[in-house]
Motif scaffolding. Structure first.
Motif, PDB file in Angstrom:
ATOM      1  N   MET A  86       0.829  -1.198   0.000  1.00 32.58           N
ATOM      2  CA  MET A  86       0.000   0.000   0.000  1.00 32.58           C
ATOM      3  C   MET A  86       0.871   1.258   0.000  1.00 32.58           C
ATOM      4  O   MET A  86       0.543   2.250  -0.661  1.00 32.58           O
ATOM      5  N   ALA A  87       1.964   1.201   0.742  1.00 31.42           N
ATOM      6  CA  ALA A  87       2.888   2.344   0.736  1.00 31.42           C
ATOM      7  C   ALA A  87       3.445   2.570  -0.663  1.00 31.42           C
ATOM      8  O   ALA A  87       3.622   3.717  -1.101  1.00 31.42           O
ATOM      9  N   GLN A  88       3.687   1.476  -1.372  1.00 30.92           N
ATOM     10  CA  GLN A  88       4.151   1.583  -2.760  1.00 30.92           C
ATOM     11  C   GLN A  88       3.084   2.220  -3.642  1.00 30.92           C
ATOM     12  O   GLN A  88       3.354   3.151  -4.414  1.00 30.92           O
ATOM     13  N   TRP A  89       1.862   1.728  -3.536  1.00 32.97           N
ATOM     14  CA  TRP A  89       0.784   2.232  -4.392  1.00 32.97           C
ATOM     15  C   TRP A  89       0.487   3.700  -4.122  1.00 32.97           C
ATOM     16  O   TRP A  89       0.066   4.431  -5.021  1.00 32.97           O
ATOM     17  N   GLN A  90       0.703   4.136  -2.895  1.00 38.34           N
ATOM     18  CA  GLN A  90       0.399   5.520  -2.522  1.00 38.34           C
ATOM     19  C   GLN A  90       1.604   6.450  -2.681  1.00 38.34           C
ATOM     20  O   GLN A  90       1.525   7.616  -2.329  1.00 38.34           O
ATOM     21  N   THR A  97       9.651   1.877  -4.228  1.00 37.40           N
ATOM     22  CA  THR A  97      10.301   2.844  -5.113  1.00 37.40           C
ATOM     23  C   THR A  97      10.428   4.230  -4.480  1.00 37.40           C
ATOM     24  O   THR A  97      10.752   5.194  -5.170  1.00 37.40           O
ATOM     25  N   LYS A  98      10.157   4.351  -3.177  1.00 34.71           N
ATOM     26  CA  LYS A  98      10.286   5.627  -2.459  1.00 34.71           C
ATOM     27  C   LYS A  98       9.442   6.739  -3.090  1.00 34.71           C
ATOM     28  O   LYS A  98       9.808   7.912  -3.068  1.00 34.71           O
ATOM     29  N   GLY A  99       8.325   6.340  -3.683  1.00 33.00           N
ATOM     30  CA  GLY A  99       7.440   7.330  -4.296  1.00 33.00           C
ATOM     31  C   GLY A  99       7.797   7.669  -5.729  1.00 33.00           C
ATOM     32  O   GLY A  99       7.188   8.556  -6.333  1.00 33.00           O
ATOM     33  N   ARG A 100       8.758   6.964  -6.309  1.00 32.43           N
ATOM     34  CA  ARG A 100       9.238   7.327  -7.643  1.00 32.43           C
ATOM     35  C   ARG A 100       8.478   6.638  -8.768  1.00 32.43           C
ATOM     36  O   ARG A 100       8.584   7.036  -9.930  1.00 32.43           O
ATOM     37  N   ASP A 101       7.765   5.593  -8.458  1.00 32.05           N
ATOM     38  CA  ASP A 101       6.993   4.901  -9.480  1.00 32.05           C
ATOM     39  C   ASP A 101       5.739   4.350  -8.826  1.00 32.05           C
ATOM     40  O   ASP A 101       5.651   4.259  -7.602  1.00 32.05           O
ATOM     41  N   ARG A 102       4.773   3.989  -9.632  1.00 33.24           N
ATOM     42  CA  ARG A 102       3.480   3.630  -9.085  1.00 33.24           C
ATOM     43  C   ARG A 102       3.217   2.143  -9.241  1.00 33.24           C
ATOM     44  O   ARG A 102       4.017   1.392  -9.787  1.00 33.24           O
ATOM     45  N   SER A 103       2.057   1.740  -8.747  1.00 27.53           N
ATOM     46  CA  SER A 103       1.511   0.421  -9.036  1.00 27.53           C
ATOM     47  C   SER A 103       2.519  -0.683  -8.755  1.00 27.53           C
ATOM     48  O   SER A 103       3.196  -0.694  -7.722  1.00 27.53           O
ATOM     49  N   PHE A 104       2.631  -1.624  -9.664  1.00 25.61           N
ATOM     50  CA  PHE A 104       3.525  -2.777  -9.503  1.00 25.61           C
ATOM     51  C   PHE A 104       4.809  -2.606 -10.305  1.00 25.61           C
ATOM     52  O   PHE A 104       5.455  -3.577 -10.665  1.00 25.61           O
ATOM     53  N   HIS A 105       5.182  -1.371 -10.571  1.00 26.82           N
ATOM     54  CA  HIS A 105       6.400  -1.098 -11.341  1.00 26.82           C
ATOM     55  C   HIS A 105       7.621  -1.093 -10.417  1.00 26.82           C
ATOM     56  O   HIS A 105       8.284  -0.085 -10.254  1.00 26.82           O
ATOM     57  N   PHE A 106       7.891  -2.230  -9.835  1.00 25.83           N
ATOM     58  CA  PHE A 106       9.044  -2.322  -8.944  1.00 25.83           C
ATOM     59  C   PHE A 106       9.498  -3.768  -8.880  1.00 25.83           C
ATOM     60  O   PHE A 106       8.786  -4.693  -9.277  1.00 25.83           O
ATOM     61  N   GLY A 107      10.682  -3.948  -8.377  1.00 25.06           N
ATOM     62  CA  GLY A 107      11.179  -5.289  -8.124  1.00 25.06           C
ATOM     63  C   GLY A 107      11.636  -5.399  -6.685  1.00 25.06           C
ATOM     64  O   GLY A 107      11.789  -4.398  -5.984  1.00 25.06           O
TER      65      GLY A 107
END
Length: 658
Positions: A86-90, A97-107
């Protein structure tokens, strides 16, 4: 819907139900939050959960999964805390991603999940590289990568599946065929009856299953994964399903006929599996209600905690620094002995020494193995290092750059050879959107060097002669080096391979066999980001790199009283601003020389920086001398006129008249 429990005990069947129910309840919560205006966007996977959950449970925890934006069940089944998601999505600071990308755009290496980028197809090539690393390391692992039916039309799909097939990589290519690419139905996307039939063209197995039957999904992935761990090869799996919401909530569902919703509602993966467990006596209404109450409480708590997580704070320095994986280059001094070598041989020497030092280094490119490469730079490497580490590739630049990133993610280093720098256009997306942005987005290195045989002077025409370095100096996250001498060619390439960041290594093919010089023996590095002064004078400064260095030296040799200082940048990103500043102070007049075309060439950036930071030292406008703003002609007369060298003398005269 028929469920075959096979040898699964009641407890395992119940655990599958919990894993299936949880993401559905999270989705319900997200939709409520969206209606309340507390979140701004959501990609719903309601109706498709069986694929994400079933496949994830069938994979081993140490095996990589590369999901997409509707695969919440992958993340929850790998037990990532909802608060973290949720922290990622928000866009919170505590997100992946520390707020740098949204949704599931992370690894995340902790959970062995590698997220997608918005271009949909490129993650499939990363799966190839990850699987290749496992094969080279003799790990009996499978890799699972998701794609949608729409992305099967992309070149990335073809390239990745083809490479995996040719190299016998243990990759499961899972296609979620939900009937629509946003609003475009499948009959407007492809002509074949079944996407699984595409496997025939690659000489691999293609399987089609009911993607809403979670036991069928689990059993199929489990069987395939066990098999390809022992007998590595790719498999194409088409999962038939349907999304019960829009592409994302804002797009709605008006383009979908109501009868499709009615039909697929009866095939809902959760309600059907729930009914099966009730029939088997494993579940009852009370147990279901208790689970829902428990999950609802957990979800509410973690969502609200995530809302209270801190927002990122503005810090330009942190943002810029995080474009690159932290790396303090160790300068390894050269030996006092040296050998006369051609520019080409210095590159070979650097690759050879790096292959010896790094047993996890893999070189990939067209014709580089037994043939030794188009320019014979890797001649003899297969005999020394084997075809596992010196790999001929199909003609598919995008897949090979992506595979390089996959190798890096799974603990390897990669050098990718473009046969000509011009051909990099076919792999452009992987370089500027995957290699360049991976560390900024989720802190993962991209330990890949892309070798770029570049430049004109050989009469090779518009598609084998371009100087395209400015395409990449514009892109944060990349490093760009461009040696002009054999010694620098060796030292900078070794340094580039040592660097865990993505490096574009430009090597001028005109210099391959026409230029020789003393090259220190043994292993040494040249500092990335450090220019060198090749001549000192007090009348004007030439700032250049690559072939331009030799044009400048020739001019100075023919005009020994010209009073020129000559700066060879050697590295274009980062570039040595201090050396430029000192030279401008010393002479007050600056000519920037490069082989690339004039408009928006890299010289424009240097000129602008000098005007902004060194204006008080200037006695004349900064002059740029570059090639014509045209494509590169083949005919030698036309090519000579095209190149900046033909205007160098007049440009210097113009500068000195001020």
């Amino acid at each position: 819907m028929h469920f075959n429990r096979r040898d699964k005990d009641d407890q395992f069947l119940l655990e599958i139900y919990k894993k299936l129910l949880y993401p559905r309840m999270v989705e319900d919560k997200m939709l409520k939050l969206l209606r309340q205006g507390r979140i701004g966007k959501w990609f719903s996977g309601i109706g498709q959960e069986a694929i994400a959950v079933g496949s994830t449970l069938a994979m081993q925890k140490q095996e990589y999964i590369l999901p997409m934006h509707r695969n919440l069940g992958v993340f929850t089944s790998r037990n990532i805390p909802l608060k973290k998601l949720m922290a990622q999505w928000q866009g919170k600071l505590t997100g992946f991603t520390k707020g740098r990308d949204r949704s599931f755009h992370f690894g995340t290496q902790d959970y062995k999940i590698i997220g997608m980028i918005s271009h949909l197809g490129p993650q499939m090539a990363l799966a190839d590289g990850i699987a290749l690393a496992d094969v080279l390391a003799k790990k009996q692992h499978a890799t699972l990568v998701f794609t949608g039916e729409g992305a099967t039309s992309e070149g990335d799909f073809h390239e990745a599946v083809n490479v995996a097939s040719v190299w016998n990589l243990p990759v499961i290519f899972l296609i979620e065929n939900n009937g629509y690419g946003l609003s475009t139905p499948i009959n407007e996307q492809f002509k074949c009856k079944n996407l699984a039939d595409k496997a025939i063209g690659y000489g691999i197995e293609g399987i089609q299953i009911d993607g809403n039957n979670i036991l069928e999904v689990y059993d199929t992935i489990d069987r395939i994964a066990k098999d390809i761990r022992q007998n590595p090869r790719p498999v194409l799996l088409e999962c038939l399903t349907f999304r019960m919401r829009g592409h994302e909530e804002a797009s709605g569902t008006k383009y979908v006929p109501q009868e499709l919703f009615d039909e697929w509602e009866k095939k809902d993966p959760l309600s059907n599996y729930e009914a099966f467990l009730i029939e088997e006596g494993i579940l009852n209404a009370d147990a279901i209600q208790k689970l829902k109450v428990q999950f609802k409480s957990e979800i509410e708590s973690e969502v609200e905690e995530a809302f209270n997580e801190p927002e990122p704070t503005e810090n330009a320095s942190d943002e810029e620094n995080d474009m690159y994986f932290p790396h303090q280059q160790e300068i390894i001094l050269a030996e006092t002995t040296s050998t006369e070598k051609r520019y080409l041989d210095a590159i070979t020497d650097a690759l050879d020494l790096s292959m010896e030092k790094y047993p996890n280094l893999v070189i990939m490119g067209q014709d580089i193995a037994d043939y030794g490469g188009a320019f014979k730079i890797t001649d003899g490497f297969t005999e020394k290092y084997g075809k596992g580490r010196v790999r001929n590739t199909p003609i598919c630049e995008s897949a090979i750059v992506g595979a390089g990133l996959g190798l890096s993610i799974n603990g390897y280093k990669a050098v990718v050879e473009m046969q000509f720098a011009d051909f990099v256009t076919v792999g452009f997306n992987q370089i500027v959107n995957n290699l360049a942005k991976t560390h900024y987005r989720w802190g993962e290195k991209a330990d890949v060097v892309v070798r770029m045989p570049t430049g004109a002077g050989t009469g090779a025409g518009p598609f084998h002669s371009q100087s395209n370095e400015a395409w990449f100096t514009k892109t944060p996250g990349l490093k760009v080096v461009y040696p002009a001498f054999p010694e620098d060619a060796k030292g900078l390439l070794i340094a580039a391979i040592e660097d865990p960041n993505p490096v574009l290594y430009f090597e001028h093919k005109y210099l391959y066999r026409s230029l020789s010089g003393p090259v220190p023996d043994g292993y040494f590095t040249t500092e990335i980001g450090k220019a060198v002064t090749l001549a000192s004078g007090n009348k004007f400064t030439i700032i250049t790199y690559g072939l331009g260095v030799h044009w400048g030296l020739e001019y100075i040799k023919n005009n020994p009283q010209c009073g020129a200082t000559l700066i060879d940048l050697r590295t274009l990103q980062p570039w040595d601003k201090e050396a430029v500043r000192n030279a401008v102070k010393q002479t007050g007049r600056v000519l920037i020389l490069h082989e690339d075309t004039l408009t928006n060439g890299f010289g424009a950036e240097i000129s602008a920086w000098i005007a902004e930071h060194c204006f008080e030292y200037l006695d004349a406008p900064v002059i740029r001398c570059a090639s014509l703003d045209t494509a590169i002609p083949m005919n030698k007369i036309l090519e000579d006129d095209f190149l900046a060298k033909s205007r160098l003398a007049t440009s210097i005269e113009k500068l000195l008249k001020y």
